[in-house]
Design an enzyme around this catalytic site. Sequence first.
Site, PDB file in Angstrom:
ATOM      1  N   ASN A 183      -7.643  -1.979  14.655  1.00 43.25           N
ATOM      2  CA  ASN A 183      -9.137  -2.440  14.344  1.00 43.25           C
ATOM      3  C   ASN A 183      -9.183  -4.062  13.833  1.00 43.25           C
ATOM      4  O   ASN A 183     -10.031  -3.402  12.562  1.00 43.25           O
ATOM      5  CB  ASN A 183     -10.167  -1.195  13.736  1.00 43.25           C
ATOM      6  CG  ASN A 183      -9.008  -0.941  11.888  1.00 43.25           C
ATOM      7  OD1 ASN A 183      -8.570  -1.258  11.392  1.00 43.25           O
ATOM      8  ND2 ASN A 183     -10.055   0.077  11.508  1.00 43.25           N
ATOM      9  N   ASP A 230       0.479  -1.289   0.270  1.00 45.59           N
ATOM     10  CA  ASP A 230      -0.016  -0.267   0.340  1.00 45.59           C
ATOM     11  C   ASP A 230       1.072   1.110  -0.049  1.00 45.59           C
ATOM     12  O   ASP A 230       2.460   1.277   0.806  1.00 45.59           O
ATOM     13  CB  ASP A 230      -1.183  -0.244   1.360  1.00 45.59           C
ATOM     14  CG  ASP A 230      -0.532  -0.241   2.241  1.00 45.59           C
ATOM     15  OD1 ASP A 230       1.125  -0.379   2.899  1.00 45.59           O
ATOM     16  OD2 ASP A 230      -1.108  -0.567   3.432  1.00 45.59           O
TER      17      ASP A 230
END
Length: 241
Positions: A137, A67
């Site tokens: 998360n 990414d």
Amino acid sequence: MRVLVTSDYRTLSEEAAELIARAVRTRPGLTLGLPTGNTPLGMYQELVRKHLHEGLDFSRVRAFNLDEYLGLARDHPQSYHSYMRARLFDQVNLQRENTDIPDGTPGIDADAECDRYENAIRDAGGIDLLIVGIGANGHIAFNEPGSSFDSRTRVVLLAPGTIADARKYFAREGEVPRSAITIGIRTILDARRILLLASGRKKAEAVERTLRDPVSESLPASALQLHPDVIAILDEAARGH
Ligand code: GLP
């Protein structure tokens, strides 16, 4: 998923680097998927040491990063381009033309860049060994909760907690990117082998849920349960001991 729990971060880094080194020695032209963040720092340090002192040869290795922030110039100190140059690319004999990272340069045609990236991975024959960290998360790469398990390389908005976690690396609030280009969950699952790394208490809950909860798009890392060859290396803190 095979789980290896190490006593501390240093051992986690050594085990991860040794697993990669073995894969490179077995197949010198393999294709890696590479992560950024704090977690892999020790692993990269150990890979550099193996290159310098044990002759680990990256000359035929190909590498795709997972990414990149959208809206940062490549040479911005917090870009993943800068991170990779400093931590690995400038310190081992990876050929620059064998490395690729999504280009998040301001003003770029991001959708076209996503297509280029996904195609480049496919044209390289896919990723043999993909190393991935985990967000608090449960995100993997920048696939935030709710990401489709069929997703491929695309532009994503970062979750508020992810932006807050990144805040410490940027001088001003306004500088923190709000979006990124990430390979998708499907792109990750297409890798032949996956190495998941998690260190520290802040990851313990996400790790526990990744190992135990039902597979769900609300927890991106749970997609890894669907892959036949995943090794998770966790330190005791991340395992909740
Ligand atoms: C960012 C990266 C992820 C990484 C995560 C955790 O969101 N895009 O690839 O896994 O941070 O980072 P850290 O290892 O610093 O906790």
